[in-house]
Design a protein around this motif. Structure first.
Motif, PDB file in Angstrom:
ATOM      1  N   ILE A  85      39.756  37.499  -1.441  1.00  0.00           N
ATOM      2  CA  ILE A  85      38.412  37.146  -0.816  1.00  0.00           C
ATOM      3  C   ILE A  85      38.336  36.590   0.302  1.00  0.00           C
ATOM      4  CG2 ILE A  85      36.516  35.828  -1.345  1.00  0.00           C
ATOM      5  CD1 ILE A  85      36.028  37.739  -2.907  1.00  0.00           C
ATOM      6  N   PHE A  88      39.487  38.664   3.056  1.00  0.00           N
ATOM      7  CA  PHE A  88      38.237  39.529   3.611  1.00  0.00           C
ATOM      8  C   PHE A  88      37.577  38.858   4.408  1.00  0.00           C
ATOM      9  CE2 PHE A  88      33.709  40.081   2.454  1.00  0.00           C
ATOM     10  CZ  PHE A  88      33.357  41.379   2.980  1.00  0.00           C
ATOM     11  N   LEU A  89      37.158  37.319   4.281  1.00  0.00           N
ATOM     12  CA  LEU A  89      36.505  36.556   4.970  1.00  0.00           C
ATOM     13  C   LEU A  89      37.266  36.512   6.103  1.00  0.00           C
ATOM     14  CD1 LEU A  89      35.128  34.127   2.657  1.00  0.00           C
ATOM     15  CD2 LEU A  89      33.807  35.595   3.881  1.00  0.00           C
ATOM     16  N   ALA A  92      37.309  39.663   8.444  1.00  0.00           N
ATOM     17  CA  ALA A  92      35.825  40.057   9.217  1.00  0.00           C
ATOM     18  C   ALA A  92      35.386  38.590  10.061  1.00  0.00           C
ATOM     19  CB  ALA A  92      35.094  40.265   7.978  1.00  0.00           C
ATOM     20  N   THR A  95      32.412  38.890  12.916  1.00  0.00           N
ATOM     21  CA  THR A  95      31.504  39.621  12.050  1.00  0.00           C
ATOM     22  C   THR A  95      30.911  40.814  13.025  1.00  0.00           C
ATOM     23  OG1 THR A  95      29.793  37.869  12.137  1.00  0.00           O
ATOM     24  CG2 THR A  95      31.339  38.044  10.151  1.00  0.00           C
ATOM     25  N   ARG A 101      34.782  44.418  10.503  1.00  0.00           N
ATOM     26  CA  ARG A 101      33.900  44.789   9.196  1.00  0.00           C
ATOM     27  C   ARG A 101      34.550  45.835   8.433  1.00  0.00           C
ATOM     28  NH1 ARG A 101      29.341  44.305  12.665  1.00  0.00           N
ATOM     29  NH2 ARG A 101      29.119  46.590  12.491  1.00  0.00           N
ATOM     30  N   PHE A 105      36.543  45.311   4.938  1.00  0.00           N
ATOM     31  CA  PHE A 105      35.905  45.849   3.824  1.00  0.00           C
ATOM     32  C   PHE A 105      37.099  47.060   3.050  1.00  0.00           C
ATOM     33  CE2 PHE A 105      33.879  49.770   1.913  1.00  0.00           C
ATOM     34  CZ  PHE A 105      33.121  49.048   0.928  1.00  0.00           C
ATOM     35  N   LEU A 108      39.226  44.604   1.321  1.00  0.00           N
ATOM     36  CA  LEU A 108      38.788  44.423   0.065  1.00  0.00           C
ATOM     37  C   LEU A 108      38.632  45.514  -0.935  1.00  0.00           C
ATOM     38  CD1 LEU A 108      37.203  41.950  -1.383  1.00  0.00           C
ATOM     39  CD2 LEU A 108      35.062  43.334  -0.912  1.00  0.00           C
ATOM     40  N   PHE A 109      38.456  46.658  -0.594  1.00  0.00           N
ATOM     41  CA  PHE A 109      38.184  47.933  -1.409  1.00  0.00           C
ATOM     42  C   PHE A 109      39.496  47.879  -2.158  1.00  0.00           C
ATOM     43  CE2 PHE A 109      38.374  52.549  -1.948  1.00  0.00           C
ATOM     44  CZ  PHE A 109      37.206  52.515  -3.041  1.00  0.00           C
ATOM     45  N   GLY A 112      40.646  44.917  -4.083  1.00  0.00           N
ATOM     46  CA  GLY A 112      39.928  44.799  -5.106  1.00  0.00           C
ATOM     47  C   GLY A 112      40.069  45.810  -6.237  1.00  0.00           C
TER      48      GLY A 112
ATOM     49  N   ARG B 367      21.573  37.553   9.897  1.00  0.00           N
ATOM     50  CA  ARG B 367      22.136  36.682  11.249  1.00  0.00           C
ATOM     51  C   ARG B 367      21.287  35.597  11.588  1.00  0.00           C
ATOM     52  NH1 ARG B 367      26.361  37.542  14.117  1.00  0.00           N
ATOM     53  NH2 ARG B 367      27.727  39.228  13.541  1.00  0.00           N
ATOM     54  N   LEU B 432      31.842  46.363  -6.306  1.00  0.00           N
ATOM     55  CA  LEU B 432      32.418  45.752  -5.094  1.00  0.00           C
ATOM     56  C   LEU B 432      32.072  46.336  -3.851  1.00  0.00           C
ATOM     57  CD1 LEU B 432      34.533  43.531  -5.383  1.00  0.00           C
ATOM     58  CD2 LEU B 432      36.275  45.179  -4.907  1.00  0.00           C
ATOM     59  N   MET B 440      27.549  43.136   4.498  1.00  0.00           N
ATOM     60  CA  MET B 440      28.127  43.372   5.846  1.00  0.00           C
ATOM     61  C   MET B 440      26.876  44.085   6.511  1.00  0.00           C
ATOM     62  SD  MET B 440      31.842  44.863   5.820  1.00  0.00           S
ATOM     63  CE  MET B 440      31.589  46.272   5.036  1.00  0.00           C
TER      64      MET B 440
END
Lengths: 923, 519
Positions: A85, A88-89, A92, A95, A101, A105, A108-109, A112, B367, B432, B440
């Motif tokens: 996690i 992921f943050l 990104a 952002t 992004r 993702f 994470l995919f 995860g 945002r 997920l 996002m």
């Protein structure tokens, strides 16, 4: 969490210590570095303070430490997921960039999905070991390997580890993750997090390792990852991407080592982990620094930086040498031990040749890449070593702007890479005993037996050394011809991204299919649901057993033998009427006629009930039937004519789907018919409660009528809730129609100013002149008015009688309420909306409903004051010795009936009022 | 006479609604009054919960003092009081959200009474021990839910409510027919009495029919595929505070029905459990894909409920002590998570230039609302079952129960464990994907309205309620021990239906009034 068999537990051993030191050590250096990296000149976006970065980074560090220190598989998993996690943050972090992004993702995919598999695998292992304690699972290795679930577990856990450590074919998330700020890439995506998979495999080696499956799976996957990472890395034009692929390659080597079953492999493993963390951390930070100073990471634009950034170049050179595996750096030692261990493989067949060969090749490529990083960036001119097919991007303004004030990095930014680079050198040249001990500890705990680790650079000239030399030679050659090598690779498409996108696309297509099923047509919904119901009832309802039951045949026989009495004739005709009328209501096209047919069917049912004989229920049925007919007709009058005609026209041409619907309806009816038949034929039923009601109705509730006693006393609570339902329905209709209209009206008034207002005045004048006329302005005769006037007090009286005596005789609060409502309805028809509203101003529906429900609650609570339970029948008149006429009992039941009457009246008036409102009033 | 306290959880809201009808002109007074009533009902439920948990005894009340099975019994045993408390807590949060919402619907004078009626019907349905009374309570839920959705600001509200009402009528019909079949066969409506008589004589020809009809009803109520068609429209179109209740706790009435059906009424009918597993699997995949395919955040969470209820179905279907505990835990945690997520979606819609939760409109809106992003992120982690959140604990408990059963069970039954486990895993990955994709899209992508006049509104609904719920998610994730322990005790109760039966029938002995004519 003992109830699920797990607890929060941490433990420290050699392996954890090694990882822990890497994490905290590099973590500290990265934090120092990041402080300068994010210093003033990096423009930050709106709301993206650097504080956020450090928060994530520290969270990650905690999670990563937790992962390697965990002594319980659940604790381990929790921290493991937390690293995903935070990663992921961090990926990104910027952002607003699409690449960030997407990269985040993707990571994470993949991780995860791996995490979920890992959880399943770890839980399986815990279930088989009766504990989530990591040490117990590790000691249970023999049982686990012998278990029939071994391969499932191994696959699940390996999947988790491979995704985390970016092994082929899941490696592609790591290059995409390079959109993270460089400090994060250096820390997470090279030094620590990506090694978590290797850590896990090493940690679980005693439990799952040393089997053929283990060996082959890890060796093959590791080897292919090593080669693929090394080869694709050469093609990269982005400095960070190149480093990412070399990381993948290195991780492949580590995985391959974990697959071996020899002490020397574990020696190579721990040295490899340390060496890679040191030099790759340094190189990433250098790359970040170069990016910082020049504004680009594109290898085609970078070159000759050594003049402007001499110190940076020096550090890059040291780290690059280690990466290349050249003495006297730690990287050399790592490669040496790797080759040594592979020359003594577990499975001495073909692997003895293939694995070392692959490693030599990978080593050579690694050297080439190291040279690209250190030499191409700092020494050769920009663009050197790229074939023509690598189109150079036009030099952006941004870049040229930066170019003229390129200068060496501030010392703060160089400090961390210098320390890391120096360590690579110091460890081998000074050979501190403490490092050797640390590594030996780590290797021993992993392997389960003692592993000796020495950090001597040179033993003798042996095969591994020769192979190392070969690798260096090949690597140097490749670097010299790197342009040609790149040209070859450029045409070699080897991308797992295609597969990843295909999977996501397939998911999206399937998702679209699913949502398309929801097409908004209620007819389709009902069709599917009724088919499903029918299928379920036929599948599980054991209908054959029901059909073959003798009760059905017997009842048929009795019915055929029985004599025909007048009641039977009446019953038969009522039944025929009920069925025929409901059939007609379906077939008939005119809506008004259909409603009338439907109502007459309801009345026929009332007759049937009356013949049962249960006059009480029959009365309610009849009166409700009439009321609903009135409401339906009123509602009909509000639908515009052309819409009604359209709907009728639709029914004219029955489509194919109509026929299917009819078939389905018949199927459902048949089942319902069968069930009802059986239910009725099996009477007299074995009722537990009916005898009780029969015996106790009169003595305990004072009601001779068992239905009344059930409704108001025995099951009075049901009635209370039902009147709530009734009240809610009334309130609902009112809210829906009235308030929604008001809303529309308000918006329309504000929309189109004055002309509308004039129109409204005109209309209200019209209404005034029509004061003497009934519904829709039709004039009514004096006689009709008189009847209507008389109907109101009569209905009130009737209602009163029904309430007071209804307990014993047919009639109750419900009927009373409906009776009065019908009279009110008549007024609406006869006197028109305005006058009825004026004259019956006292009938305020919300008040009626609110007070009604309150009366029930108060009257049912009041027995408590007299020491009786809630909702029990109580005779106030008797208790207080009030002089009341005979037959009139002031009881809770009476209050209850009154309340029902009020609620029903309130709801019905709500509905009538809304529907009876002249159409021009709400336009 | 029993514990009159245990009927207050649903009687208080009814009384509150009645008084609310009288307070129609004083909006603030009515709102305050309704909040006080709901909070009070919640506090009473918590007290009852505490007492049941402390004493380990079920508490019962006989309406009107009529002994069971002749009168209506209200039963607060471990399961029912847990469910009721869950509902009440979520309802209080929902009401707080309604107070701070900008919807037109919440300012209608009848909104608060209707909301209270929904709470009353749901809690009553969970606490009642009489199957016909359950029917009546479900009617109350249906009618108030229909009305609350029909008056929504969303222009599809009325249509969705109409569909729901129509489909609910079918559910009412099947339920009534099921109850009738049971009554014909066993002559009683009291659930404890029924349980006893069914286990004594399971050969009644109408029993399987009754059970399948009840199952169909509960499937419609909890929106199991293919009886789910009403749900996505209904939960999307209804006003946010209502939608947050419908998709989190109101669907759980059907789940609760199955819990009672498989553990109390007919524990011997194993085919219901198989049916639940199969339906659960279908729901898990179907709901996940549906959530992935929608273009509206609220709708996405509505579909997600299909999948999450599927998880619970599987837990109930496995029927082991561990898996029942996991199912209860999942039910509670999902209620908290889903209500929070729907509120956040509603919040976004209230900030969007046009009031809708459609992705095309809310893209980038986040945002301008960073706090909601943090909440969405934490709640999303919980929904996707990532640690450290309550969602992880429920997923872990469910996996654990399946793994334990698979490794210890008979070989021929194994597929019933590993197949669902595998699909649950796949569905978790899908979760997920859709949760973080939404994150996002809304919070990370730039805000690019079709025309420059369209601006993010400066103020929207209040974030107080979702913030509270998300905090609860995190707290229950970090300190999940007491709740997990409790659900295991609940499952102990569930696996011993005798305890429930005894509690109700003993109550008959002790609370029997002095009847002149004995039954």
């Amino acid at each position: 969490m003992p109830s699920l068999g797990a607890e929060f537990a941490l433990a420290l051993d050699g392996l954890s210590l090694l990882f822990g030191l890497i994490i905290t050590g590099i973590g500290t250096l990265i934090t120092i570095y990041a402080g300068y990296y994010f210093a003033p000149h990096e423009p930050t976006e709106r709301g993206e303070a650097e504080g956020r970065f450090f928060l994530y980074l520290l969270l990650f560090m905690t999670a990563m430490l937790g992962t390697v220190l965990a002594a319980d598989v659940i604790t381990l998993f929790v921290f493991w997921e937390m690293t995903s996690i935070t990663s992921f943050l961090l990926i990104a972090y910027k952002t607003s960039h699409a690449a960030s992004r997407e990269g985040a993702f993707k990571a994470l995919f993949i991780t995860g999905a791996g995490g979920i598999a890992l959880l399943a695998g770890l839980l399986l292992a815990s279930a088989l070991s009766d504990s989530t304690d990591l040490s117990k699972i590790v000691h249970n290795g023999d049982a686990l390997r012998a278990s029939e679930w071994y391969h499932v577990m191994l696959l699940l856990i390996a999947f988790g580890a491979f995704t985390k450590s970016a092994q082929f074919p899941f490696h592609f998330w790591l290059p995409a993750a390079m959109s993270a700020p460089t400090p994060a890439s250096a820390f997470l995506h090279s030094a620590t997090m990506v090694k978590a998979g290797v850590y896990l495999l090493a940690r679980l080696y005693p439990a799952f390792g040393s089997t053929a499956t283990w060996f082959w799976m890890l060796s093959l996957i590791g080897m292919s990852t090593m080669l693929i990472g090394a080869v694709i890395g050469l093609r990269q034009t982005d400095l960070k991407a190149l480093l990412a692929y070399s990381t993948i390659s290195q991780l492949g080597a580590l995985t391959m080592l974990t697959g071996q079953n020899t002490p020397i492999a574990f020696k190579a493993l721990v040295i490899g982990i340390l060496a890679h963390a040191l030099y790759k951390g340094a190189l990433f930070m250098i790359a970040g620094g170069v990016d910082h100073a020049t504004g680009t990471r594109d290898l085609r634009q970078l070159g000759k930086l050594w003049r402007a950034m001499p110190l940076t170049f020096a550090v890059a050179a040291v780290a690059g040498l280690s990466m290349a595996g050249l003495p006297p750096l730690l990287g050399f030692l790592a490669k040496e031990s790797l080759l040594t261990s592979l020359l003594e493989p577990t499975d001495a067949t073909i692997t003895q040749l293939v694995q070392p060969a692959a490693s030599v090749l990978a080593g050579a490529l690694m050297l080439t890449q190291a040279a690209i990083v250190s030499i191409d960036t700092f020494v050769t001119p920009p663009g050197a070593g790229f074939p023509a097919c690598f189109n150079r991007p036009s030099t952006s303004k941004n870049h040229s702007q930066h170019k003229h004030h390129v200068h060496d990095l501030p010392l703060g930014m160089l400090l961390s890479p210098i320390i890391l680079g120096a360590l690579s050198l110091v460890i081998t040249t000074l050979q501190p005993e403490v490092v050797a001990t640390l590594l030996a500890q780590a290797a021993s705990t992993t392997y389960g037996n003692k592993v000796k680790v020495s950090l001597e650079l040179f033993h003798e000239i042996n095969l591994p050394l020769v192979l190392s030399g070969v690798a260096i030679g090949v690597g140097a050659g490749l670097f010299a011809w790197r342009s040609q090598a790149r040209a070859v690779l450029h045409h070699l498409m080897l991308s797992m991204d295609t597969l990843y996108n295909a999977i996501l696309d397939a998911l999206d297509v399937a998702a679209q299919r699913v949502t398309q099923l929801q097409n908004g047509r209620v007819r389709r919904y009902l069709f599917v649901m009724l088919v499903a119901m029918l299928v379920l009832v036929v599948a599980f309802g054991e209908l054959p057993r029901l059909l073959s039951n003798h009760i059905l045949t017997e009842s048929l026989a009795t019915a055929l033998q029985g004599q025909i009495t007048p009641t039977e004739v009446l019953r038969a005709s009522a039944m025929t009427l009920a069925v025929a009328a409901s059939l007609v209501s379906v077939i008939i096209r005119r809506d008004l006629l259909a409603i009338l047919a439907f109502a007459s069917s309801g009345l026929a049912v009332a007759v049937l009930i009356a013949l049962e004989p249960s006059p009480d229920v029959a009365l309610v049925q009849a009166i409700v039937d009439i009321l609903s007919m009135v409401i339906l007709v009123l509602a009909l009058s509000r639908i515009p004519q052309h819409q009604r005609r359209q709907a009728e026209a639709l029914n004219k041409h029955p489509s194919i789907s109509n026929r299917y619907s009819a078939l389905l309806a018949m199927g459902v009816s048949l089942v319902v018919f069968l069930l009802s038949w059986y239910a009725l034929a099996s009477r007299p039923r074995i009722s537990v409660v009916t005898p009780f009601y029969e015996r106790n109705a009169k003595p305990l509730t004072g009601s001779a009528d068992i239905v009344g006693a059930i409704v108001v006393d025995f099951r009075g609570f049901d009635t209370l809730i039902e009147i709530c339902v009734f009240g809610t329905a009334g309130v609902g209709v009112m809210t829906l129609l009235r308030l929604a209209m008001k809303k529309a009206e308000a918006s329309r008034l504000t929309d189109s100013g004055e002309s509308e207002n004039n129109d409204l005045e005109e209309r209200s004048r019209l209404t005034l002149s029509n004061k003497l006329s009934g519904i829709d302005g039709l004039r009514t005769s004096p006689f009709v008015r008189m009847v209507a006037r008389a109907a109101m007090p009569l209905s009130l009286m009737l209602a009163f009688v029904q309430m007071v005596y209804g307990h014993d005789q047919p009639g109750d609060g419900f009927t009373a309420g409906v009776t009065v409502s019908l009279a009110v309805g008549l007024w609406y028809v006869v006197f028109g909306y305005e006058r009825t509203k004026q004259q019956l101003a006292a009938f305020k529906p919300p008040l009626l409903i609110g007070i009604g429900v309150l009366i029930v609650l108060l009257s049912s609570t009041s027995p408590i004051l007299f020491g009786q339970p809630f909702f029990s029948p109580y005779n106030f008149g008797e208790a207080l010795h009030l002089p009341l006429p005979h037959g009139f009992d002031l009881t809770t039941s009476l209050l209850f009936e009154l309340a029902i009457c009020l609620v029903v009246l309130g709801s019905a008036i709500f509905i009538l009022d809304t529907l009876g409102r002249p159409s021009h009033m709400e336009e | 006479m029993g514990d009159v306290v245990i009927i207050l959880p649903f009687l208080l809201p009814i009384a509150g609604a009645a008084v609310g009808m009288l307070l129609r002109r004083w909006h603030r007074l009515r709102a305050g009054w309704s909040l006080v009533v709901l909070a009070l009902a919640c506090a009473v439920t918590a007290t009852v919960f505490w007492q049941v948990a402390q004493s380990g005894q079920a508490r019962t009340f006989q309406m009107g003092g009529w002994p069971s099975p002749f009168g209506i019994t209200i039963v607060a045993d471990a399961l029912s009081v847990t469910m009721a408390l869950m509902s009440q807590v979520v309802f209080v949060f929902g009401f707080v959200y309604a107070l701070g919402a900008k919807d037109k619907a919440v300012h209608y004078e009848t909104f608060h009474p209707l909301f209270l009626m929904l709470a009353a019907g749901l809690t009553g349905g969970m606490l009642t021990g009489d199957i016909f009374n359950l029917f009546v309570m479900i009617e109350l839920v249906v009618i108030s839910g229909t009305v609350l959705t029909a008056i929504s600001d969303d222009r599809f509200g009325t249509e969705a409510a109409y569909k729901y009402f129509l489909i609910s009528l079918i559910a009412s019909f099947t339920l009534l027919f099921g109850i009738g079949s049971l009554y014909v066969s066993y002559g009683t409506l009291n659930m404890a009495d029924l349980a006893q008589r069914i286990s004594a004589n399971p050969e009644q020809p109408l029993l399987p029919i009754a059970l399948i009809l009840l199952s169909i009803t509960f499937m419609i109520k909890s929106a199991a595929v293919p009886f789910h068609f009403w749900q996505p429209d209904f939960h999307t179109a209804s006003p946010t505070p209502v939608s947050a209740m419908l998709s989190s706790v109101v669907v759980k009435l059907g789940v609760y029905g199955f819990m009672r059906l498989t553990t109390l009424l007919a524990p011997s009918a194993t085919w219901i459990k198989d049916l639940l597993i199969v339906t659960g699997i279908v729901g898990v995949i179907f709901g996940g894909l549906g959530a992935l395919g929608t273009h509206n955040v609220k709708r996405m969470f509505a579909y997600s409920t299909l999948a999450q209820v599927g998880f619970i179905y599987i837990g109930v279907g496995w029927g082991t002590s561990l898996s029942l505990a996991a199912a209860v835990l999942f039910t509670i945690n999902h209620a908290i998570i889903k209500s929070a997520m729907l509120m956040l979606s509603g919040y976004l819609a209230s900030r969007a230039p046009v009031k809708t939760a459609s992705f095309s409109v809310v893209r980038g809106v986040g945002r301008y609302a960073p706090l909601s992003g943090v909440l969405f992120f934490l709640g999303g982690m919980a929904l996707a079952g990532l640690p450290p959140s309550n969602g992880f604990i429920s997923k872990w408990a469910l996996f654990w129960s399946g793994v334990v059963a698979a490794t210890s069970g008979a070989i021929q039954d194994r597929w019933t464990y590993w197949l669902p486990l595998g699909l649950v895993g796949i569905s978790s990955v899908i979760t997920l994907v859709y949760v973080f994709r939404a994150l996002m899209r809304i919070w990370w992508e730039p805000f690019e309205p079709p025309s420059p006049e369209e601006k993010v509104k400066p103020r929207g609904d209040s974030l107080l309620a979702p913030a509270g719920l998300v905090t609860l998610c995190v707290l229950l994730g970090l300190l999940g021990q007491p709740l997990t322990d409790w659900t295991q005790r609940v499952s102990e109760w569930m696996t011993q239906p005798g305890k429930y039966v005894q509690a109700v029938l003993q109550a008959e002995e002790t609370h029997r009034r002095n009847f002149s004519v004995q039954p």
